[in-house]
Design a protein around this motif. Structure first.
Motif, PDB file in Angstrom:
ATOM      1  N   LEU A  11      70.753 -88.088   2.577  1.00 26.19           N
ATOM      2  CA  LEU A  11      70.802 -89.507   2.966  1.00 26.19           C
ATOM      3  C   LEU A  11      70.790 -89.662   4.483  1.00 26.19           C
ATOM      4  O   LEU A  11      70.045 -90.482   5.036  1.00 26.19           O
ATOM      5  N   VAL A  12      71.615 -88.829   5.131  1.00 27.10           N
ATOM      6  CA  VAL A  12      71.707 -88.924   6.589  1.00 27.10           C
ATOM      7  C   VAL A  12      70.352 -88.623   7.231  1.00 27.10           C
ATOM      8  O   VAL A  12      69.883 -89.351   8.120  1.00 27.10           O
ATOM      9  N   ILE A  13      69.694 -87.555   6.728  1.00 26.82           N
ATOM     10  CA  ILE A  13      68.377 -87.208   7.280  1.00 26.82           C
ATOM     11  C   ILE A  13      67.397 -88.348   7.048  1.00 26.82           C
ATOM     12  O   ILE A  13      66.625 -88.719   7.932  1.00 26.82           O
ATOM     13  N   GLY A  14      67.479 -88.945   5.867  1.00 27.09           N
ATOM     14  CA  GLY A  14      66.588 -90.072   5.543  1.00 27.09           C
ATOM     15  C   GLY A  14      66.792 -91.232   6.485  1.00 27.09           C
ATOM     16  O   GLY A  14      65.830 -91.814   6.999  1.00 27.09           O
ATOM     17  N   VAL A  15      68.061 -91.539   6.731  1.00 25.91           N
ATOM     18  CA  VAL A  15      68.360 -92.678   7.611  1.00 25.91           C
ATOM     19  C   VAL A  15      67.855 -92.407   9.033  1.00 25.91           C
ATOM     20  O   VAL A  15      67.214 -93.260   9.658  1.00 25.91           O
TER      21      VAL A  15
END
Ligand code: HEC
Length: 129
Positions: A11-15
């Motif tokens: 999720l963090v990488i996506g954001v």
């Protein structure tokens, strides 16, 4: 636990990725519209002056100057290499230059000066907008 961490990491990488893409797009996209909006504003002010029959020479000169300097940003900001596009952009600059030199001091002169400019705006919009 490990799966949850991996999901969180994903999720963090996506954001971060989304934020990067958005700021790249944001940096690239506002300028063409900003240039056009600025020209639209000054054409609009000149149009209002005509309608109100209040075509002071100083005010007309101011808006024509702003149009002329803003028009110099069209080619570098849009980056459209087609000859038709760059021809219209340079025709706009020529016609703005002529309008400035004619220094319209009343509404009849302003209307005559704006006509060829308006035609160039429309010519490019028909093809590229
Ligand atoms: C060389 C081509 C060209 C010329 C000349 C030109 N325009 Fe445009 N204009 C465009 C294009 C292409 C768009 C669409 C931009 C977009 O949607 O990103 C546009 C869009 C616009 C918009 C809408 C901007 C928005 O926020 O969607 C306005 C207002 C505008 N032009 C005003 C003018 C005026 C006024 C002139 C003449 C003084 C002019 N343009 C001359 C190419 C041109």
């Amino acid at each position: 636990m490990r799966v949850a961490l991996l999901i969180l990491l994903g999720l963090v990488i996506g954001v971060i990725g989304t934020v990067n893409v958005m700021s790249t797009l944001g940096a690239r996209h506002p300028m063409p519209k900003a240039v056009m909006q600025t020209m639209g504003y000054h054409m609009g002010e000149l149009g209002h002056a005509l309608k109100a029959k209040q075509c002071g020479a100083a005010s007309s000169q101011h808006h024509l100057q702003r149009l002329q300097s803003t028009a110099t940003d069209i080619v570098p900001v849009f980056g459209v290499p087609e000859k038709d596009f760059t021809d219209d952009a340079s025709q706009l600059q020529d016609r703005l230059q002529q309008a400035l030199q004619s220094a319209p001091a009343d509404c009849a002169a302003l209307a005559a000066a704006l006509k060829p400019i308006d035609e160039t705006c429309k010519s490019c919009h028909q093809k590229y907008r």
